[in-house]
Design a protein around this motif. Structure first.
Motif, mmCIF file in Angstrom:
data_model
loop_
_atom_site.group_PDB
_atom_site.id
_atom_site.type_symbol
_atom_site.label_atom_id
_atom_site.label_comp_id
_atom_site.label_asym_id
_atom_site.label_seq_id
_atom_site.Cartn_x
_atom_site.Cartn_y
_atom_site.Cartn_z
ATOM 1 N N VAL A 228 0.840 -1.194 0.000
ATOM 2 C CA VAL A 228 0.000 0.000 0.000
ATOM 3 C C VAL A 228 0.875 1.244 0.000
ATOM 4 O O VAL A 228 1.734 1.424 0.870
ATOM 5 C CB VAL A 228 -0.946 -0.003 1.221
ATOM 6 C CG1 VAL A 228 -1.814 1.266 1.222
ATOM 7 C CG2 VAL A 228 -1.820 -1.248 1.216
ATOM 8 N N ASP B 120 -4.178 2.984 -1.625
ATOM 9 C CA ASP B 120 -4.646 3.227 -0.265
ATOM 10 C C ASP B 120 -5.174 1.939 0.359
ATOM 11 O O ASP B 120 -5.333 0.902 -0.311
ATOM 12 C CB ASP B 120 -5.726 4.320 -0.245
ATOM 13 C CG ASP B 120 -6.835 4.053 -1.245
ATOM 14 O OD1 ASP B 120 -7.311 2.896 -1.326
ATOM 15 O OD2 ASP B 120 -7.223 4.986 -1.971
ATOM 16 N N ARG B 121 -5.472 2.042 1.633
ATOM 17 C CA ARG B 121 -5.946 0.882 2.402
ATOM 18 C C ARG B 121 -7.290 0.376 1.877
ATOM 19 O O ARG B 121 -7.524 -0.831 1.801
ATOM 20 C CB ARG B 121 -6.060 1.283 3.874
ATOM 21 C CG ARG B 121 -6.510 0.148 4.797
ATOM 22 C CD ARG B 121 -6.881 0.692 6.173
ATOM 23 N NE ARG B 121 -7.269 -0.397 7.072
ATOM 24 C CZ ARG B 121 -6.476 -0.962 7.949
ATOM 25 N NH1 ARG B 121 -5.211 -0.548 8.068
ATOM 26 N NH2 ARG B 121 -6.912 -1.948 8.732
ATOM 27 N N GLU B 122 -8.177 1.277 1.510
ATOM 28 C CA GLU B 122 -9.492 0.878 1.028
ATOM 29 C C GLU B 122 -9.386 0.005 -0.217
ATOM 30 O O GLU B 122 -10.092 -1.006 -0.356
ATOM 31 C CB GLU B 122 -10.339 2.123 0.736
ATOM 32 C CG GLU B 122 -11.748 1.799 0.281
ATOM 33 C CD GLU B 122 -12.571 3.062 0.019
ATOM 34 O OE1 GLU B 122 -13.699 2.920 -0.495
ATOM 35 O OE2 GLU B 122 -12.075 4.169 0.326
ATOM 36 N N ALA C 89 -6.842 -1.832 -1.033
ATOM 37 C CA ALA C 89 -6.258 -3.105 -0.612
ATOM 38 C C ALA C 89 -7.318 -4.025 -0.001
ATOM 39 O O ALA C 89 -7.348 -5.227 -0.292
ATOM 40 C CB ALA C 89 -5.128 -2.851 0.392
ATOM 41 N N VAL C 90 -8.194 -3.465 0.829
ATOM 42 C CA VAL C 90 -9.245 -4.272 1.447
ATOM 43 C C VAL C 90 -10.199 -4.808 0.383
ATOM 44 O O VAL C 90 -10.627 -5.974 0.431
ATOM 45 C CB VAL C 90 -10.002 -3.446 2.503
ATOM 46 C CG1 VAL C 90 -11.238 -4.199 2.995
ATOM 47 C CG2 VAL C 90 -9.091 -3.129 3.677
ATOM 48 N N TYR D 137 0.346 -5.149 2.468
ATOM 49 C CA TYR D 137 1.319 -4.660 3.460
ATOM 50 C C TYR D 137 1.330 -3.142 3.469
ATOM 51 O O TYR D 137 1.470 -2.501 2.421
ATOM 52 C CB TYR D 137 2.705 -5.196 3.120
ATOM 53 C CG TYR D 137 3.786 -4.814 4.102
ATOM 54 C CD1 TYR D 137 3.823 -5.354 5.385
ATOM 55 C CD2 TYR D 137 4.790 -3.911 3.740
ATOM 56 C CE1 TYR D 137 4.816 -5.016 6.282
ATOM 57 C CE2 TYR D 137 5.799 -3.570 4.630
ATOM 58 C CZ TYR D 137 5.811 -4.116 5.901
ATOM 59 O OH TYR D 137 6.815 -3.774 6.796
ATOM 60 N N LEU D 138 1.140 -2.580 4.651
ATOM 61 C CA LEU D 138 1.217 -1.133 4.831
ATOM 62 C C LEU D 138 2.540 -0.800 5.519
ATOM 63 O O LEU D 138 2.685 -1.013 6.742
ATOM 64 C CB LEU D 138 0.055 -0.616 5.687
ATOM 65 C CG LEU D 138 -1.343 -0.597 5.043
ATOM 66 C CD1 LEU D 138 -1.947 -2.000 4.976
ATOM 67 C CD2 LEU D 138 -2.277 0.342 5.822
ATOM 68 N N GLU E 61 1.703 -2.796 9.040
ATOM 69 C CA GLU E 61 0.497 -3.604 9.225
ATOM 70 C C GLU E 61 0.302 -4.503 8.014
ATOM 71 O O GLU E 61 0.543 -4.085 6.871
ATOM 72 C CB GLU E 61 -0.720 -2.699 9.420
ATOM 73 C CG GLU E 61 -2.019 -3.470 9.667
ATOM 74 C CD GLU E 61 -3.215 -2.533 9.819
ATOM 75 O OE1 GLU E 61 -4.306 -3.027 10.180
ATOM 76 O OE2 GLU E 61 -3.060 -1.320 9.564
ATOM 77 N N LEU F 296 -2.594 -6.814 6.097
ATOM 78 C CA LEU F 296 -4.001 -7.172 5.974
ATOM 79 C C LEU F 296 -4.107 -8.531 5.277
ATOM 80 O O LEU F 296 -3.461 -8.762 4.252
ATOM 81 C CB LEU F 296 -4.754 -6.126 5.144
ATOM 82 C CG LEU F 296 -4.615 -4.660 5.565
ATOM 83 C CD1 LEU F 296 -5.399 -3.760 4.615
ATOM 84 C CD2 LEU F 296 -5.073 -4.467 7.010
ATOM 85 N N THR G 24 -3.998 -7.796 10.567
ATOM 86 C CA THR G 24 -5.438 -7.539 10.637
ATOM 87 C C THR G 24 -6.153 -8.437 9.644
ATOM 88 O O THR G 24 -5.821 -8.445 8.450
ATOM 89 C CB THR G 24 -5.744 -6.066 10.309
ATOM 90 O OG1 THR G 24 -5.045 -5.222 11.220
ATOM 91 C CG2 THR G 24 -7.239 -5.807 10.401
#
Length: 377
Positions: free
Chosen positions: A54, A82-84, A86-87, A99-100, A106, A108, A139
């Motif tokens: 990410v 962004d995280r969104e 990735a999710v 991976y962030l 973090e 995911l 997470t």
């Protein structure tokens, strides 16, 4: 007095030949199971396992390229902004980790997609975080139900449904050989309903493998079981005593190994990964995952796989009906001869009784041998 010993020799030889002939089936099962299970499971290694980094800056780009190069084909590393995003990729199962990077890295994952794939991804990025002297936070954006902590309960449900289905094929084909094919097909449909209901009880109230969508799990269980039973009942007309081996090849050796219930295609040799795209076990496992954990994403494709196997079973059964109808006029004794029932010939009462008893004994023995070969794995 001398007739007994002389007659026992050929009988013993014939009996030994008969046993040796039937021992070929378990030998082939042994070889087939070893090739299938060990070939699929003995050394899982990731290949083209999609993971995301990410970020859009140079740091993220360099990290992604480094991981991709070091992986040498094991990882397919991409960057997402962004995280969104990735999710979303994790929830539509196009990626298996994200991976962030940063001071507090973090990772995911979506364990409901595949616990073993999530573990493989975690192993990779734990090393990345350790190289930065930072603890890794993991997470899970799509966790499994509390009753299935490893995420493999659906696979073992698949095993139970499969054994109940293909073992029923041996019983219907052996003990039910004297019945018309339409009756055998109805027995297959009825047994698939019973097997699916048993599986649903296992999945829901007994072991709590799923905590929602139990009705859909039942529907897929029935469709899966009915496909196996119809294929098996239809094949029995053509394969006879080899039917058990045939259905084990189709619905155990190739089926369990390609289902993705233990390892997804990204951790398996290419052959089993290719089967995963259209085999019925994969349709069931991925269909249940999609229905229960991923809001029905790609569920239509998995249902199509199950429906096509069901239709294939119906087609094989229809072909079996045509084949039996063609044989019937030419066979002595009519329909009973076609179905495999013993034929009692006319003649002297002593001879007729001997032939009838011998035929009945042979038919019953054949049915028992066939049913005994339907071992569970």
């Amino acid at each position: 007095m001398s007739a007994g010993p002389h007659s026992a020799g050929p009988a013993s030889t014939g009996g030994l030949r008969h046993v040796l002939g039937h021992l070929l089936t378990p030998l082939l099962m042994c070889v087939g199971m070893g090739l299938a299970y060990l070939g699929a499971f003995h050394a899982p290694q990731p290949h083209d396992l999609r993971v995301d980094v990410v970020g859009s800056g140079p740091t993220a780009q360099v990290l992604a390229q480094t991981l991709h190069d070091k992986g040498a084909g094991a990882l397919d590393v991409r960057t997402v902004p962004d995280r969104e995003t990735a999710v979303s990729a994790l929830r539509d199962q196009s990626a298996f980790g994200a991976y962030l990077p940063g001071a507090h890295p973090e990772l995911l994952v979506a364990s409901a997609s595949s616990d073993t794939s999530a573990m493989a991804v975690e192993k990779v990025f734990t090393k990345v975080a350790a190289a930065q002297d930072a603890p890794l936070k993991v997470t899970d954006v799509a966790p499994v139900s509390d009753g299935d902590p490893t995420g493999q309960g659906v696979f073992f449900l698949l095993v139970a449904l499969s054994i109940g289905s293909y073992a029923s094929v041996a019983v219907i084909g052996g003990a039910g050989a004297v019945l018309p094919l339409r009756i055998r097909a109805l027995l297959a449909a009825g047994m698939s309903l019973v097997v699916s209901l048993v599986g649903t009880v296992f999945a829901g109230p007994m072991f709590h493998l799923v905590d929602q969508g139990l009705g859909g799990v039942w529907a897929m269980s029935w469709l899966y079981s009915a496909g196996i039973l119809l294929v098996g009942v239809g094949l029995h007309t053509f394969l006879r005593r080899w039917t058990t081996l045939g259905v084990m090849v189709l619905f155990v050796m190739l089926n369990f190994t390609s289902s993705g219930g233990i390892y997804r295609p990204e951790l398996q040799p290419g052959f089993f990964g290719a089967l995963h795209a259209f085999w019925n076990g994969a349709g069931f496992v991925e269909g249940v995952r999609s229905h229960v954990y991923f809001d029905g994403h790609a569920l239509g494709g998995h249902l199509l796989v199950l429906a096509l196997w069901f239709l294939a079973g119906a087609a094989v059964t229809a072909c079996a009906g045509l084949a039996e109808a063609r044989r019937r006029p030419a066979a002595p004794g009519g329909a009973a001869a076609v179905a495999g029932a013993p034929v009692v010939t006319s003649g002297a009462s002593g001879q007729s009784g001997a032939v009838g008893a011998s035929g009945q004994s042979g038919g019953e023995a054949g049915a028992e041998e066939e049913m005994e070969e339907a071992v569970g794995v």
